[in-house]
Design a protein around this motif. Structure first.
Motif, PDB file in Angstrom:
ATOM      1  N   HIS A 341      10.143  16.382   2.750  1.00  0.00           N
ATOM      2  CA  HIS A 341       9.458  16.271   4.038  1.00  0.00           C
ATOM      3  C   HIS A 341       8.036  16.775   3.867  1.00  0.00           C
ATOM      4  O   HIS A 341       7.825  17.940   3.566  1.00  0.00           O
ATOM      5  CB  HIS A 341      10.212  17.110   5.079  1.00  0.00           C
ATOM      6  CG  HIS A 341       9.592  17.051   6.428  1.00  0.00           C
ATOM      7  ND1 HIS A 341       8.959  18.131   6.999  1.00  0.00           N
ATOM      8  CD2 HIS A 341       9.514  16.046   7.314  1.00  0.00           C
ATOM      9  CE1 HIS A 341       8.522  17.784   8.203  1.00  0.00           C
ATOM     10  NE2 HIS A 341       8.843  16.521   8.415  1.00  0.00           N
ATOM     11  N   ASP A 345       7.296  19.868  11.340  1.00  0.00           N
ATOM     12  CA  ASP A 345       7.894  19.375  12.570  1.00  0.00           C
ATOM     13  C   ASP A 345       7.807  20.481  13.605  1.00  0.00           C
ATOM     14  O   ASP A 345       8.321  21.583  13.400  1.00  0.00           O
ATOM     15  CB  ASP A 345       9.360  18.982  12.346  1.00  0.00           C
ATOM     16  CG  ASP A 345       9.470  17.679  11.574  1.00  0.00           C
ATOM     17  OD1 ASP A 345       8.447  16.974  11.453  1.00  0.00           O
ATOM     18  OD2 ASP A 345      10.579  17.378  11.095  1.00  0.00           O
ATOM     19  N   HIS A 389       5.764  10.305  15.513  1.00  0.00           N
ATOM     20  CA  HIS A 389       6.899  10.241  16.460  1.00  0.00           C
ATOM     21  C   HIS A 389       6.439  10.254  17.916  1.00  0.00           C
ATOM     22  O   HIS A 389       7.195  10.658  18.813  1.00  0.00           O
ATOM     23  CB  HIS A 389       7.905  11.390  16.235  1.00  0.00           C
ATOM     24  CG  HIS A 389       8.350  11.526  14.813  1.00  0.00           C
ATOM     25  ND1 HIS A 389       8.767  10.454  14.062  1.00  0.00           N
ATOM     26  CD2 HIS A 389       8.445  12.624  13.998  1.00  0.00           C
ATOM     27  CE1 HIS A 389       9.101  10.883  12.844  1.00  0.00           C
ATOM     28  NE2 HIS A 389       8.908  12.194  12.781  1.00  0.00           N
ATOM     29  N   HIS A 420       9.773  15.648  18.964  1.00  0.00           N
ATOM     30  CA  HIS A 420       8.962  16.654  18.271  1.00  0.00           C
ATOM     31  C   HIS A 420       7.711  15.984  17.728  1.00  0.00           C
ATOM     32  O   HIS A 420       7.619  14.761  17.684  1.00  0.00           O
ATOM     33  CB  HIS A 420       9.750  17.337  17.140  1.00  0.00           C
ATOM     34  CG  HIS A 420       9.959  16.481  15.933  1.00  0.00           C
ATOM     35  ND1 HIS A 420      10.955  15.526  15.852  1.00  0.00           N
ATOM     36  CD2 HIS A 420       9.304  16.426  14.745  1.00  0.00           C
ATOM     37  CE1 HIS A 420      10.899  14.926  14.666  1.00  0.00           C
ATOM     38  NE2 HIS A 420       9.907  15.454  13.979  1.00  0.00           N
ATOM     39  N   HIS A 422       5.476  15.395  14.442  1.00  0.00           N
ATOM     40  CA  HIS A 422       5.351  15.529  12.989  1.00  0.00           C
ATOM     41  C   HIS A 422       3.861  15.596  12.698  1.00  0.00           C
ATOM     42  O   HIS A 422       3.126  14.672  13.005  1.00  0.00           O
ATOM     43  CB  HIS A 422       5.996  14.332  12.270  1.00  0.00           C
ATOM     44  CG  HIS A 422       5.752  14.329  10.786  1.00  0.00           C
ATOM     45  ND1 HIS A 422       6.669  14.817   9.882  1.00  0.00           N
ATOM     46  CD2 HIS A 422       4.681  13.917  10.058  1.00  0.00           C
ATOM     47  CE1 HIS A 422       6.168  14.692   8.655  1.00  0.00           C
ATOM     48  NE2 HIS A 422       4.959  14.156   8.743  1.00  0.00           N
TER      49      HIS A 422
HETATM   50 ZN   LIG Z   1       8.556  15.449  10.243  1.00  0.00          ZN
END
Ligand SMILES: [Zn+2]
Length: 462
Positions: A341, A345, A389, A420, A422
Motif C-alpha cells: 500500500h 488511508d 476514493h 476514507h 487515500h
Molecule cells: Zn489507500
C-alpha cells in the motif's frame, strides 16, 4: 524524301518528350538522421538515401570544419561506412564520427554535407540532391558538484540536493540506482543565482536496496557525461504488515464499478461467476497501469516550487493504513494475493471535505482505476500529491489550488473498503512516505535550510 524528314521530325519530338519526362523524375531524397546537433567523443552518422527505381550514380558524405573537408563516405570507397539496403529503393549509411573514430576532429562547429545523384534516360540526364547539417563538436564532459551538505535519506523517503553544473544547459540530476530525478534551475526555488545552480528532489524508494548508489549526473547532447558523489546517510525504516480478508459483499460492490470505468481491462464477469479472478486482475494489472499513469502525470510538473511550508495532514483523521504497508489478501481462508500500500488511508466520517495538501496546480481530476475518483495536484519540481476514493471532485485539470482549499469530498470509489481518503505523495511519479512532507522539522532541515544556505529567500516557510 519528305516522308523520311517527317519520320525524323517525329523521332526528334519523341526523343525530346522522353528527355523532358525523364528529367522530371525525382531527385534522390536525403535524410540526415544523426547527429542532430552535437558530436561527442562517441557519435554516429546515420543517413538514408531514397532513389525510386533508378540507381544511385554518386553519393558523397563529407565533414567540413575550419576550411578542411574530410570524406566520411563515398560510393567509390564503400568500406568507410556500413551500407544497408533497407528497402529496394532506400539505403542507409552508418558510421562512427566522434573524436574516438576521427582523432583530427576539433571542438567547435562543423558541417556535414551529403550529395547524391541518380541518372535517368540511360545515363543521359542526372538528378542531384544535397543536404547539410550544422553540428557542434564537444568533447569535455560537463562538470557537476554538490553545493548543499548533510543529506539524510530514509528508506521510502525523499531528500533534496542543491548542486552546480557547467555548462548549465545540459541534462542533470540525481541518479538513485536506475531511477533518474532531474534537477531544475534553482531560480525556481527562490534562489536567485547563476543558471548553473540546480535543485533536485530525489527518493530512495521503499523497495530499493539500502546500498543503492546515489550520485549526481550530468550529460550533454553530445553524449559526454560526468558523475559526482555527495555526502549522504541512508536509514532503514520498518514497514508494517497487514492482512485483508476479502468478503464477497466487498468484491460485489467494488469490482463491477471499477470494471465499468476501466475499459483497458479485458476481463468480464458473467452471471453467477466469482468476482475473485476479476478482483485479482484489478489488484495486479490495473494497479500497475494506474502506477504507470501516475508516472506519466509527473511529466506535467512545473519547473518551480509551487508549495510553501509543511503539507497539510488531514486534521483529526484516524490513520487506517500507512505508507508501504505490506498486505496479504485472503479469500475464504486461503492466501490469494500480496500488494504494498503506497499511501496513507485517513478516515474521519463520511464525505468529509478533502483539502489540498499544499499550493499547486491540478493535473488530473477523473476516475483512476483502483483509486476511484481521484485528484492529482502538481507542486512543482517533480513533487505531486494524490487524493483517492473521492465521492465528488470540485476541481479540474489546470486549476490552481491553495493549501487548505477544498478540492473534493471523501468517499469509497475504487478499491475502498469504506469511506476514507487515500493520500499519497509522489516524486517523479514514484510514491514516497508522506509523513516527511507533513513534518515542519523535516521541511526545515531537508529543504528550507539548504535553499537558505544557497542564498534562497523565504520559500517553504509559510
Ligand atoms: Zn489507500
Amino acid at each position: 524524301m519528305r516522308y523520311l524528314l517527317g519520320i525524323l521530325l517525329v523521332l526528334a519530338v519523341a526523343a525530346g518528350i522522353v528527355f523532358v519526362v525523364a528529367g522530371r523524375g525525382a531527385a534522390p531524397s536525403i535524410q540526415i538522421l544523426q547527429p542532430s546537433k552535437m558530436i561527442g567523443v562517441d557519435a554516429s552518422l546515420d543517413v538514408t538515401v531514397e532513389t525510386p527505381k533508378a540507381s544511385l550514380s554518386r553519393l558523397d558524405i563529407v565533414l567540413e570544419q575550419n576550411g578542411k573537408t574530410t570524406p566520411l563516405f563515398s560510393l567509390g570507397a564503400p568500406a568507410s561506412a556500413t551500407l544497408t539496403q533497407e528497402t529496394p529503393s532506400r539505403i542507409r549509411i552508418s558510421r562512427p564520427i566522434g573524436k574516438r573514430a576521427m582523432p583530427d576532429l576539433q571542438a567547435g562547429s562543423a558541417r556535414i554535407v551529403v550529395t547524391a545523384a541518380r541518372t535517368t534516360l540511360f545515363g543521359m540526364r542526372t538528378k542531384e540532391a544535397s543536404a547539410a547539417r550544422d553540428v557542434t563538436a564537444r568533447f569535455n564532459p560537463p562538470r557537476v558538484a554538490a553545493v548543499s551538505t548533510h543529506h539524510y535519506v530514509n528508506l521510502g523517503g525523499s531528500e533534496m540536493v542543491v548542486y552546480s553544473v557547467s555548462p548549465p544547459d545540459v541534462q542533470s540530476g540525481v541518479q538513485v540506482g536506475d531511477m533518474i530525478y532531474p534537477g531544475f534551475a534553482a531560480s525556481g526555488a527562490g534562489v536567485a543565482s547563476d543558471p548553473g545552480l540546480k535543485v533536485a528532489f530525489f527518493a530512495l524508494l521503499y523497495d530499493q536496496d539500502l546500498g543503492t548508489p546515489i550520485r549526481l549526473f550530468a550529460r550533454d547532447e553530445a553524449g559526454n557525461q560526468a558523475h559526482a558523489s555527495f555526502d549522504y546517510k541512508v536509514f532503514s525504516k520498518p514497514f508494517s504488515k497487514g492482512r485483508i480478508d476479502l468478503k464477497d459483499a466487498f468484491l460485489q460492490r467494488v469490482v463491477p464499478e471499477i470494471l465499468e470505468h476501466s475499459p483497458e481491462l479485458k476481463v468480464a464477469v458473467g452471471p453467477g461467476d466469482s468476482y475473485l479472478p476479476a478482483f485479482l486482475e484489478v489488484n495486479n494489472d490495473l494497479r500497475r497501469l494506474n502506477a504507470e499513469k501516475i508516472v506519466a502525470l509527473s511529466q506535467q510538473t512545473a519547473p518551480e516550487i509551487l508549495w510553501k511550508g509543511p503539507f497539510l495532514p488531514l486534521g483529526n483523521a484516524q490513520v487506517e493504513s500507512k505508507f508501504a504497508d505490506h498486505r496479504t489478501y485472503f479469500y475464504q481462508g486461503a492466501e490469494v494475493d500480496q500488494q504494498v500500500h503506497l499511501g496513507f488511508d485517513l478516515a474521519v466520517t463520511q464525505k468529509i471535505p478533502v483539502l489540498a495538501g499544499n499550493d499547486g496546480r491540478v493535473v488530473f481530476a477523473d476516475y483512476l482505476g483502483i483509486y476511484g475518483n481521484c485528484v492529482v495536484v502538481d507542486h512543482g519540481m517533480g513533487v505531486q500529491s494524490l487524493y483517492g476514493h473521492l465521492s465528488s471532485i470540485e476541481v479540474k485539470p489546470g486549476d490552481t489550488v491553495k493549501k487548505n482549499q477544498r478540492i473534493a469530498r471523501s468517499g469509497m470509489t475504487g478499491l475502498a473498503g469504506g469511506d476514507h481518503l487515500h493520500f499519497s505523495i509522489q516524486l517523479q511519479g514514484h510514491p514516497v512516505n508522506p509523513v516527511e512532507w507533513w513534518d515542519p522539522h523535516w521541511i526545515e532541515d531537508r529543504v528550507t535550510r539548504k535553499l537558505r544556505e544557497a542564498g534562497g529567500g523565504a520559500l517553504a516557510t509559510k
